[in-house]
Motif scaffolding. Structure first.
Motif, mmCIF file in Angstrom:
data_model
loop_
_atom_site.group_PDB
_atom_site.id
_atom_site.type_symbol
_atom_site.label_atom_id
_atom_site.label_comp_id
_atom_site.label_asym_id
_atom_site.label_seq_id
_atom_site.Cartn_x
_atom_site.Cartn_y
_atom_site.Cartn_z
ATOM 1 N N SER A 320 5.072 16.533 14.007
ATOM 2 C CA SER A 320 5.004 15.742 15.228
ATOM 3 C C SER A 320 4.240 14.434 15.069
ATOM 4 C CB SER A 320 4.344 16.563 16.348
ATOM 5 O OG SER A 320 3.041 16.976 15.968
ATOM 6 N N GLN A 321 3.491 14.278 13.980
ATOM 7 C CA GLN A 321 2.719 13.070 13.764
ATOM 8 C C GLN A 321 3.591 11.934 13.233
ATOM 9 O OE1 GLN A 321 -0.975 12.221 13.882
ATOM 10 N NE2 GLN A 321 -0.512 13.666 15.522
ATOM 11 N N LEU A 322 3.135 10.715 13.441
ATOM 12 C CA LEU A 322 3.821 9.556 12.870
ATOM 13 C C LEU A 322 3.891 9.677 11.352
ATOM 14 C CD1 LEU A 322 5.013 6.702 13.071
ATOM 15 C CD2 LEU A 322 2.669 5.820 13.100
ATOM 16 N N VAL A 323 2.743 9.930 10.715
ATOM 17 C CA VAL A 323 2.693 10.227 9.280
ATOM 18 C C VAL A 323 2.816 11.737 9.148
ATOM 19 C CG1 VAL A 323 1.314 10.106 7.168
ATOM 20 C CG2 VAL A 323 1.258 8.210 8.805
ATOM 21 N N GLN A 324 3.958 12.182 8.645
ATOM 22 C CA GLN A 324 4.219 13.623 8.606
ATOM 23 C C GLN A 324 3.623 14.307 7.385
ATOM 24 O OE1 GLN A 324 8.592 13.297 9.110
ATOM 25 N NE2 GLN A 324 8.310 14.406 11.027
ATOM 26 N N GLU A 325 3.332 13.531 6.362
ATOM 27 C CA GLU A 325 2.720 14.074 5.148
ATOM 28 C C GLU A 325 1.687 13.082 4.635
ATOM 29 O OE1 GLU A 325 5.706 15.778 2.178
ATOM 30 O OE2 GLU A 325 6.906 14.341 3.327
ATOM 31 N N GLY A 341 0.782 8.309 2.303
ATOM 32 C CA GLY A 341 1.406 8.959 3.452
ATOM 33 C C GLY A 341 2.844 8.510 3.595
ATOM 34 N N PHE A 342 3.615 9.272 4.371
ATOM 35 C CA PHE A 342 5.045 8.998 4.492
ATOM 36 C C PHE A 342 5.467 8.983 5.961
ATOM 37 C CE2 PHE A 342 4.299 10.858 0.369
ATOM 38 C CZ PHE A 342 5.024 10.033 -0.473
ATOM 39 N N VAL A 343 6.173 7.919 6.322
ATOM 40 C CA VAL A 343 6.739 7.775 7.668
ATOM 41 C C VAL A 343 8.244 7.698 7.493
ATOM 42 C CG1 VAL A 343 6.770 6.415 9.790
ATOM 43 C CG2 VAL A 343 4.685 6.500 8.396
ATOM 44 N N SER A 344 8.975 8.687 8.002
ATOM 45 C CA SER A 344 10.390 8.812 7.664
ATOM 46 C C SER A 344 11.318 8.564 8.845
ATOM 47 C CB SER A 344 10.670 10.220 7.110
ATOM 48 O OG SER A 344 9.977 10.439 5.913
ATOM 49 N N ASP A 345 12.539 8.274 8.516
ATOM 50 C CA ASP A 345 13.736 8.159 9.358
ATOM 51 C C ASP A 345 13.459 7.464 10.692
ATOM 52 O OD1 ASP A 345 13.176 10.649 11.188
ATOM 53 O OD2 ASP A 345 13.251 11.563 9.209
ATOM 54 N N GLU A 346 13.601 8.162 11.809
ATOM 55 C CA GLU A 346 13.497 7.502 13.112
ATOM 56 C C GLU A 346 12.079 7.005 13.398
ATOM 57 O OE1 GLU A 346 16.956 9.535 15.797
ATOM 58 O OE2 GLU A 346 15.313 10.867 15.157
ATOM 59 N N ILE A 363 -0.225 3.412 11.763
ATOM 60 C CA ILE A 363 -0.122 4.323 10.626
ATOM 61 C C ILE A 363 -1.503 4.820 10.202
ATOM 62 C CG2 ILE A 363 0.472 4.436 8.169
ATOM 63 C CD1 ILE A 363 2.889 2.629 8.838
ATOM 64 N N LEU A 364 -2.479 3.931 10.120
ATOM 65 C CA LEU A 364 -3.828 4.354 9.740
ATOM 66 C C LEU A 364 -4.438 5.275 10.792
ATOM 67 C CD1 LEU A 364 -5.266 1.060 8.206
ATOM 68 C CD2 LEU A 364 -4.618 3.156 6.988
ATOM 69 N N ALA A 365 -4.132 5.050 12.053
ATOM 70 C CA ALA A 365 -4.619 5.949 13.096
ATOM 71 C C ALA A 365 -4.046 7.348 12.920
ATOM 72 C CB ALA A 365 -4.258 5.388 14.471
ATOM 73 N N SER A 366 -2.800 7.420 12.505
ATOM 74 C CA SER A 366 -2.184 8.725 12.264
ATOM 75 C C SER A 366 -2.841 9.435 11.079
ATOM 76 C CB SER A 366 -0.682 8.560 12.019
ATOM 77 O OG SER A 366 -0.046 9.801 11.844
ATOM 78 N N ALA A 375 -10.678 6.827 7.435
ATOM 79 C CA ALA A 375 -9.346 6.437 6.969
ATOM 80 C C ALA A 375 -8.855 5.154 7.613
ATOM 81 C CB ALA A 375 -8.352 7.565 7.241
ATOM 82 N N LEU A 376 -9.527 4.690 8.677
ATOM 83 C CA LEU A 376 -9.065 3.513 9.406
ATOM 84 C C LEU A 376 -9.312 2.206 8.669
ATOM 85 C CD1 LEU A 376 -10.335 4.500 12.977
ATOM 86 C CD2 LEU A 376 -7.951 4.487 12.195
#
Length: 453
Positions: A320-325, A341-346, A363-366, A375-376
Motif C-alpha cells: 500500500s505504500q508509495l515505495v513498496q520495497e 527503493g522501488f516505485v512501480s507501475d501506476e 518518495i523520501l517520506a515513504s 531517511a528524509l
C-alpha cells in the motif's frame, strides 16, 4: 562518411546477451562486429558515479540459482558480496500499521497468513508443471493466459490482503506492471524461471549477492574478450537489409555486411530498426504484444547506514505504500549507507506527474515511514528512470499482454532467415535477469555457429 566492413556475424546490442554471444562466437573463431546505440556497453546494467557515490543504476543482484552468471563471474575472477540483512525488517499494512519483524513471513493475521501460504503453494504447484523454456506447453496454458493475475489470485483465495501481498512480488516487484494487465501464465513463468514462487517471496534468495565493482563490469569484461576494435558504440542500427544468404546492417557510422545477425535488444525495440524486406506478419503481431513495465529505482546515500544502529536490516515491504520495497544497498567497502527503493507501475505514473522536488519529497517520506525521519535527508539522491531512456523505454524486461504468451511464445526464438533474436526478455531460466541474458547469448551463439559450419 559511413565505413563498410565485413564479418561472419553482426550483433546488434552490447548488453550482457549481445556481448556474451559475440564473445562465444569469437572464441569459436568467428569474426564479429557489435553495433551499440549507447556510448557505453552494459545495456540495462549500468554502474555510475553520481555526486561522489557509486550507484547501480540498472540490474545488480545475483541469486544462488543463477548458475550461468555465477560461472562467468568465477571465470573472470569477479568477486561478489552478500546483501546486508542483519536485524529486523519492516512491514506496513494496508491500514498504516508498522511492524518490525524477523524472518521471511509478513506479520499478518492468522487468516491472511494461511491464505498467503495457500497461494504460494498453488503457484509453486503450477510452476513445477512448467518448463520455463516452453511455458506455452503448460497443461493449463490457455486458461492461465486468458485470465489476469489479479483475477486469478481471487479465484484461489477469499482474502483480499493475501492476494494483494502475493501480487506485490510479481506485479510491482518483477514485471513492474499492474497485476490486472498480465496473465496468470506470465506470473507462473516468472516463478518457474526462478525455480519456484517460494524463491520469489524469499528476498534472501532472490536478492542474495552483489558484484564487487558493479554488474556492468560483467559486460566490460565480456567486451575485452570481443575486442574494442570490434565494438562500435554510438551506432544505432537504422536499417537491416536481409536475404537468406546474408545481411547488411546499416549503423549511424558503420555498415556491416555479414552472414548472420543477432538482434540482442529487448523486443519493444525491434521496431526501431527498418527491415528490408519487412519481417513476416507473425513477427509484427508478436512484437506488438510485448511491452515493458515501469519503475523508478530510487537511490539514497547517507553519511552512515543509520538503520543498522536501530537494529534494522534496511528491508521493508508494503503493497500500500508509495515505495513498496526498500533494501540496504550499501556499496562494498563504503562507510556510507545506501538505500534503494522501488516505485512501480501506476504509482510511478503518479510520481512522474509531480515536479522533481515534489517527487523526491514524496518518495523520501515513504522510505521514512519504514526507517525513520533520518531517511528524509540523504547526501545523495538519484532516480533511475529507464522508462525515459531512449534505448530501453521501461523496466525490467518485456512481458506479454493477456493471451500473448501462449499465442506467440513458441515463435519468439524462431530466426527469420539470417536474423536471430537474443535477450533476457526471451529467456526461460533467468528470465529478465543478467543470468538469462548470459544463457541466451551462449545458446544463440551456438545456434549461429552451427549454421555457419
Amino acid at each position: 562518411m559511413v565505413d563498410t566492413i565485413e564479418r561472419d556475424v553482426v550483433v546488434i546490442g552490447a548488453g550482457p546477451a549481445g556481448l556474451m554471444a559475440a564473445r562465444e562466437l569469437t572464441l569459436k573463431g568467428r569474426s564479429v562486429a557489435v553495433l551499440e546505440s549507447r556510448d557505453r556497453v552494459g545495456g540495462r546494467t549500468w554502474t555510475k558515479d553520481i555526486d561522489g557515490a557509486t550507484l547501480e543504476i540498472g540490474g545488480q543482484w545475483v541469486s544462488p540459482d543463477q548458475s550461468a552468471l555465477l560461472a562467468l563471474l568465477n571465470d573472470f575472477g569477479i568477486q561478489t558480496y552478500p546483501r546486508y540483512r542483519d536485524g529486523k525488517s519492516v512491514f506496513i499494512a494496508e491500514d498504516g500499521t508498522r511492524t518490525e519483524y524477523v524472518g521471511d513471513t509478513f506479520p499478518t493475521d492468522e487468516h491472511t497468513q494461511r491464505e498467503m501460504d495457500r497461494l504460494i503453494a498453488e503457484l509453486d504447484r503450477l510452476a513445477a508443471q512448467m518448463d520455463p523454456q516452453r511455458p506455452w506447453e503448460h497443461p493449463d496454458a490457455r486458461a492461465l493466459d486468458t485470465i489476469s493475475f489479479h483475477s486469478w489470485l481471487r479465484t484461489v483465495s477469499d482474502s483480499e490482503a493475501a492476494c494483494t501481498n502475493i501480487g506485490l512480488f510479481i506485479a510491482g516487484g518483477m514485471l513492474t506492471k499492474p497485476d490486472h494487465s498480465f496473465s496468470a501464465l506470465q506470473a507462473v513463468l516468472m516463478a518457474a524461471s526462478a525455480g519456484s514462487f517460494s524463491h520469489l517471496v524469499d528476498e534472501d534468495f532472490i536478492l542474495d549477492r552483489r558484484v564487487v565493482g558493479g554488474m556492468q563490469s560483467v559486460s566490460e569484461r565480456l567486451a575485452m574478450d570481443v575486442g574494442a576494435g570490434n565494438i562500435y558504440l554510438a551506432n544505432p542500427v537504422l536499417r537491416l537489409e536481409w536475404m537468406n544468404d546474408g545481411v547488411r546492417a546499416v549503423g549511424a557510422n558503420v555498415t556491416v555486411v555479414a552472414k548472420k545477425v543477432i538482434v540482442a535488444v529487448p523486443p519493444n525495440l525491434y521496431s526501431r530498426i527498418s527491415y528490408v524486406p519487412a519481417l513476416p506478419r507473425l513477427q509484427h503481431q508478436m512484437h506488438q504484444h510485448q511491452s515493458m513495465g515501469l519503475v523508478i529505482k530510487v537511490h539514497a546515500v547517507y553519511p552512515t547506514p543509520f538503520w543498522r544502529n536501530n537494529g534494522l536490516s534496511g528491508t521493508g515491504f508494503s503493497p500500500s505504500q508509495l515505495v513498496q520495497e526498500v533494501y540496504d544497498n550499501t556499496l562494498h567497502g563504503d562507510e556510507r549507507g545506501t538505500l534503494v527503493g522501488f516505485v512501480s507501475d501506476e504509482k510511478a505514473d503518479a510520481m512522474f506527474a509531480l515536479d522533481a522536488a515534489e517527487r523526491q519529497a514524496a518518495i523520501l517520506a515513504s522510505i521514512a515511514n519504514y526507517l525513520g525521519d533520518q531517511a528524509l535527508t540523504p547526501d545523495v539522491y538519484y532516480e533511475s528512470d529507464w522508462g525515459s531512456e531512449e534505448w530501453t523505454r521501461g523496466a525490467y524486461a518485456t512481458s506479454y499482454d493477456l493471451g500473448g504468451l501462449h499465442r506467440y511464445g513458441a515463435h519468439q526464438h524462431d530466426p527469420v532467415g539470417p536474423i536471430f533474436w537474443c535477450s533476457s526478455d526471451l529467456a526461460g531460466e533467468g528470465y529478465q535477469h543478467v543470468d538469462g541474458a548470459i544463457r541466451m547469448g551462449a545458446a544463440v551463439a551456438e545456434r549461429v555457429h552451427h549454421q555457419l559450419l
